[in-house]
Design an enzyme around this catalytic site. Sequence first.
Site, short mmCIF file in Angstrom:
data_model
loop_
_atom_site.label_atom_id
_atom_site.label_comp_id
_atom_site.label_asym_id
_atom_site.label_seq_id
_atom_site.Cartn_x
_atom_site.Cartn_y
_atom_site.Cartn_z
N LYS A 64 0.82 -1.22 0.00
CA LYS A 64 0.00 0.00 0.00
C LYS A 64 0.85 1.27 0.00
O LYS A 64 0.46 2.27 -0.59
CB LYS A 64 -1.02 -0.01 1.13
CG LYS A 64 -0.44 0.18 2.51
CD LYS A 64 -1.55 0.20 3.52
CE LYS A 64 -1.06 -0.12 4.91
NZ LYS A 64 0.11 0.62 5.38
N ARG A 107 -5.85 3.32 11.93
CA ARG A 107 -5.56 1.92 12.17
C ARG A 107 -6.56 1.32 13.15
O ARG A 107 -6.60 0.10 13.34
CB ARG A 107 -4.15 1.82 12.74
CG ARG A 107 -3.43 0.62 12.19
CD ARG A 107 -1.95 0.72 12.34
NE ARG A 107 -1.27 0.77 11.05
CZ ARG A 107 0.02 0.95 10.93
NH1 ARG A 107 0.77 1.10 11.97
NH2 ARG A 107 0.57 0.95 9.74
N ARG A 135 13.04 -11.73 2.85
CA ARG A 135 13.78 -10.47 2.96
C ARG A 135 15.13 -10.67 3.64
O ARG A 135 15.23 -11.39 4.62
CB ARG A 135 12.93 -9.49 3.78
CG ARG A 135 12.99 -8.08 3.28
CD ARG A 135 12.08 -7.19 4.10
NE ARG A 135 10.69 -7.29 3.72
CZ ARG A 135 9.66 -7.12 4.56
NH1 ARG A 135 9.89 -6.89 5.84
NH2 ARG A 135 8.43 -7.19 4.13
N ARG A 137 16.17 -10.27 9.52
CA ARG A 137 15.76 -9.59 10.75
C ARG A 137 14.79 -10.46 11.54
O ARG A 137 14.01 -11.21 10.96
CB ARG A 137 15.08 -8.25 10.42
CG ARG A 137 16.01 -7.23 9.79
CD ARG A 137 15.30 -5.93 9.61
NE ARG A 137 13.96 -6.17 9.05
CZ ARG A 137 13.09 -5.22 8.77
NH1 ARG A 137 13.41 -3.97 8.97
NH2 ARG A 137 11.92 -5.50 8.26
N ARG A 156 2.19 -11.34 13.73
CA ARG A 156 1.90 -9.93 13.47
C ARG A 156 0.67 -9.80 12.57
O ARG A 156 -0.17 -8.92 12.75
CB ARG A 156 3.12 -9.28 12.80
CG ARG A 156 3.17 -7.79 12.93
CD ARG A 156 4.53 -7.24 12.54
NE ARG A 156 4.88 -7.61 11.18
CZ ARG A 156 6.11 -7.95 10.80
NH1 ARG A 156 7.09 -7.96 11.66
NH2 ARG A 156 6.36 -8.27 9.56
#
Length: 223
Positions: free
Chosen positions: A13, A90, A129, A164, A175
């Site tokens: 987004k 949010r 990633r 990470r 999450r």
Amino acid sequence: MILVFLGPPASGKGTQARLLALERDLLQISTGDLLRDAVKRETPIGAKAKTFMETGQLVPDEIVIGVFADALAVGVREGHSGFVLDGFPRTVPQAEALDATLAKLGRVLAAAVDFRVPREVLVRRAVGRRVCSNGACQATYHLDTNPPRMEGRCDVCGHELAQREDDLPQTVEKRLVEYERKTAPLLTYYEKKKKLQKLDADRPIDDITTDLVERVERLVPTR
Ligand SMILES: [Zn+2]
């Protein structure tokens, strides 16, 4: 024209907000950027936000709302007529605060666009990633879409690449579940107001931008 972009981390987004803002001459306002900027400039709100951000906690509604209302008012004063809000609201209280702020400015929200990407796709995006472990470099890679030339090594500086903590599969999954739980009421909120637009965001970037531009064009007469 005021648009809200809703979507989990890695839903694309932010990228689309930037592209659409360029395409339609809108001002992109991103919560993440605003908060980081407030922290960097050491404003009173920035100092408050800092403690939450450093410990990985969500920044409380009143801080986020304050930062956002200011940015919106400044944008209006500077003569911008259209906005893409990325990362805000949010929560339902934030959405209510946004409606109140817009009412004060004599504006209405055009649409809330929900970037929909299957959870397993989001997990795959995050899990692939890699980040350069050299603090001065921090180049980023993705095993599927942007792999380094030599496995596990940074193209730029040759240091080792690392994953990470945030990008470990179980962390990402957790999450996302948390995100879905928190955002569900927000989707209902906009659905009830007939402002919700569901967007299939599991497509090539250009297809999504084209789709968004078409939607925005259909929205213009009702602004
Ligand atoms: Zn590097």
